[in-house]
Design a protein around this motif. Structure first.
Motif, PDB file in Angstrom:
ATOM      1  N   PRO A  78       0.779  -1.243   0.000  1.00 24.61           N
ATOM      2  CA  PRO A  78       0.000   0.000   0.000  1.00 24.61           C
ATOM      3  C   PRO A  78       0.812   1.297   0.000  1.00 24.61           C
ATOM      4  CG  PRO A  78       0.213  -0.786   2.233  1.00 24.61           C
ATOM      5  CD  PRO A  78       0.958  -1.772   1.379  1.00 24.61           C
ATOM      6  N   GLN A 326     -11.187  -7.356  -0.513  1.00 26.75           N
ATOM      7  CA  GLN A 326      -9.819  -7.723  -0.159  1.00 26.75           C
ATOM      8  C   GLN A 326      -9.453  -9.052  -0.799  1.00 26.75           C
ATOM      9  OE1 GLN A 326      -7.475  -7.498   3.918  1.00 26.75           O
ATOM     10  NE2 GLN A 326      -8.893  -9.207   4.006  1.00 26.75           N
ATOM     11  N   TYR A 354      -7.849  -3.471  -1.255  1.00 33.92           N
ATOM     12  CA  TYR A 354      -7.973  -2.314  -2.129  1.00 33.92           C
ATOM     13  C   TYR A 354      -9.075  -1.347  -1.698  1.00 33.92           C
ATOM     14  CZ  TYR A 354     -11.476  -5.452  -4.212  1.00 33.92           C
ATOM     15  OH  TYR A 354     -12.524  -6.311  -4.415  1.00 33.92           O
ATOM     16  N   ALA A 357      -7.709   0.215   2.292  1.00 32.10           N
ATOM     17  CA  ALA A 357      -6.379   0.838   2.362  1.00 32.10           C
ATOM     18  C   ALA A 357      -6.497   2.343   2.539  1.00 32.10           C
ATOM     19  CB  ALA A 357      -5.592   0.519   1.097  1.00 32.10           C
TER      20      ALA A 357
END
Length: 591
Positions: A78, A326, A354, A357
């Motif tokens: 990330p 996820q 995603y 994050a």
């Protein structure tokens, strides 16, 4: 096939330590002496580490390559995703012209560079660290200071040093949560111990920053403001960490110190306004007045950013997003292929969360504000592509750094250094922060440093008869000081400050200050161990009785609805304010 980590490949710890330090010392040499570009220095250091891992530590070639690849992937997501989002948000604020209003507002509050640095780099940066962490605070605050007219090197360097105070409680207290998980020491006890060390650093850091900018003589001119900034931040950080836990110290201390300093500046201003010597004079047009609606619209990117990051930090929302947004997979070829020194298999699991994050929260903030600040989505898309182009080399650098960190962790190279430090016996409390500092220098994360060395800190302290919460907290406190020289942090700051390719200059700017503050912290921990042991909190180790939890998404829906209502209300205020401005402008034309 399994491979077992080795920590003393020569059966001579001193010799093994010398070899283990080679790739780490190479980074210092390349950046300080050779003034090499950041990505080149890290790529070469990674190559050296690969050779040492294979030929000295006996790590299979396949595992060393896979370790590098898994680390690079984590660097891209990330970490890089956060930086892309942060810089995209900043760039659309500039493109829309709203940053000019922010600059005017900040200059109207104070045009003094010393006080602007305290408000943005120290206080606002701490707030962002508490909500997001992982590079976002330095990326945003450095870009803001450069936009205000700061010298890029000073902007990036000051933001890196200012980021010292809040890192331990960053990202809603994740570093301390991880330290608790690996040591079974309660979060509250670690939070309290860190909260009895870092506020001392927080108290002196504003003074240190201003002296760094302008020297002691010019610092005296703003000493009352410096004292208000440091004292308000340190006292709130101490109170929160000792009575509320690790989640809120940065958020509340950041907001509190901003409010205290802005109120103080209303009633007191320095006799002389200080600026950089080579700075182009920036004159404020006193006749220009911005309405409340205009200020809300200009600040809306950061208002919405703040709300979104706080929301994304709430556990029910994280769990809700991760339930369907996820992807989790075991890294093929290396997952559970390495046996650690403790005899346990080392997992390599990649979590592509995603939706939950922090970078996604920042990116969505930018998308939401595009129409609110007067840009079209087409213009926003162009700005996003330009941002990606701007970040090409920083992304390469950060991916390389995390690849390096992964390799030295998996091969056992970094454990050799840790083992050598653990041999210092009763002086170990002095060196405990050094271990945390080294961990953050390598990994770029206090969270990763605690995961890496937390158990070792606890076990070593217990073996020499010292309360383990002291050394585990010292790992966290020392780690925050390594953040300012971590190559990943340097790369983030360089990208935000338009210093890509000049990472070595930025590294040389911060490295001596890191050593000074590290030494100061080491003496604090040593004094707490043997002179002020009454400061160490009492606690009981955690058991497995209460780790089972269930997910109730009803709270997630409530939080998300509340988030939508808050952002909708802000958007409505901005739209109505803009319509009123247009209406007034039309009536003036008719007259």
């Amino acid at each position: 096939m399994h491979w077992s980590q080795v920590t003393d490949p020569f059966n001579n710890l001193a010799l093994s330590l010398v070899v283990a330090l080679v790739p780490i010392l190479f980074i210092f040499w390349a950046l300080i002496i050779k003034k090499m570009e950041g990505y080149k220095a890290i790529l070469l250091a990674t190559l050296i580490a690969i050779l040492i891992a294979i030929f000295i530590y006996g790590m299979p070639v396949k595992l060393s390559i896979l370790s590098v690849a898994s680390g690079a992937l984590y660097g891209i997501f990330p970490i890089c995703w956060i930086i892309v989002g942060a810089l995209f948000l900043f760039n659309i604020t500039i493109k829309s012209g709203q940053f000019e209003i922010i600059k005017h507002f900040m200059a109207s509050v104070t045009s003094d560079r010393r006080l602007q640095a305290l408000l943005i780099a120290f206080s606002f940066g701490a707030f962002l660290e508490g909500t997001a962490g992982f590079g976002a605070p330095v990326a945003i605050t450095a870009a803001m200071l450069v936009g205000l007219g700061f010298d890029p090197l000073y902007a990036a360097g000051i933001c890196l040093i200012a980021n010292t105070a809040p890192v331990a409680f960053g990202a809603i207290g994740i570093p301390i949560t991880v330290a608790s998980q690996v040591t079974s020491i309660p979060e509250m006890a670690i939070s309290q111990m860190v909260g009895r060390t870092l506020p001392i650093v927080s108290l002196i850091l504003p003074f240190y920053l201003v002296v760094l900018m302008c020297g002691i003589k010019k610092t005296r001119e703003v000493f009352p403001s410096v004292l208000v900034s440091g004292l308000s931040f340190a006292s709130i950080q101490w109170a929160c960490s000792n009575f509320l836990g690790p989640s809120l110290p940065d958020i509340l201390a950041g907001i509190g110190s901003i409010v205290c300093l802005m109120v103080f500046i209303k009633f007191w201003k320095p006799k002389n306004t200080w600026r950089f010597a080579n700075e182009v004079p920036h004159l404020i047009n006193e006749e220009t007045k911005h309405s409340t609606a205009q200020l809300v619209r200009a600040w809306s990117p950061y208002i919405i950013l703040t709300i979104m990051i706080i929301a994304w930090g709430l556990q029910p929302i994280k769990e809700f997003f991760n339930s369907f947004g996820q992807v989790v997979f075991q890294f093929p070829g290396i997952h559970n292929a390495i046996i650690g020194v403790d005899g346990k298999l080392i997992p390599h699991v990649f979590k592509f969360n995603y939706l939950s994050a922090a970078g996604t929260a920042i990116f969505l903030s930018a998308i939401i504000v595009i129409p609110l600040i007067g840009l079209s989505f087409k213009s926003g898309a162009k700005v996003f592509l330009a941002t990606l182009k701007q970040l090409l080399y920083p992304i390469i650098t950060i991916a390389s750094i995390l690849a390096f960190a992964s390799l030295v962790n998996d091969s056992g190279i970094i454990l050799t250094v840790a083992q050598a430090l653990a041999k210092t016996g009763y002086l170990f409390p002095f060196f405990a922060p050094v271990l945390g500092w080294l961990g953050v220098f390598i990994t770029g994360s206090d969270t990763s440093s605690n995961a890496l060395f937390g158990k070792l800190q606890s076990a070593t302290a217990t073996s020499i008869g010292i309360n383990p919460v002291l050394t585990v907290a010292a790992n966290t406190s020392g780690g925050v000081i390594g953040k300012m020289i971590s190559p990943s942090s340097i790369a983030v700051a360089a990208a935000a400050g338009n210093l890509v390719g000049k990472e070595s200059k930025l590294f040389r700017f911060t490295v001596k200050h890191s050593f000074i503050l590290l030494t100061f912290t080491c003496f604090i921990v040593l004094a707490q161990t043997y002179l002020f042991s009454s400061l160490i909190p009492s606690y009981h180790l955690k058991t497995l009785d209460n780790i089972l939890s269930t997910h109730d998404f009803s709270r997630s829906y409530i939080y998300l609805i509340a988030l939508a209502i808050i952002i909708g209300a802000i958007a409505t205020i901005i739209i109505l304010g803009n319509r009123k401005k247009i209406k007034v402008a039309k009536s003036n034309i008719k007259e």
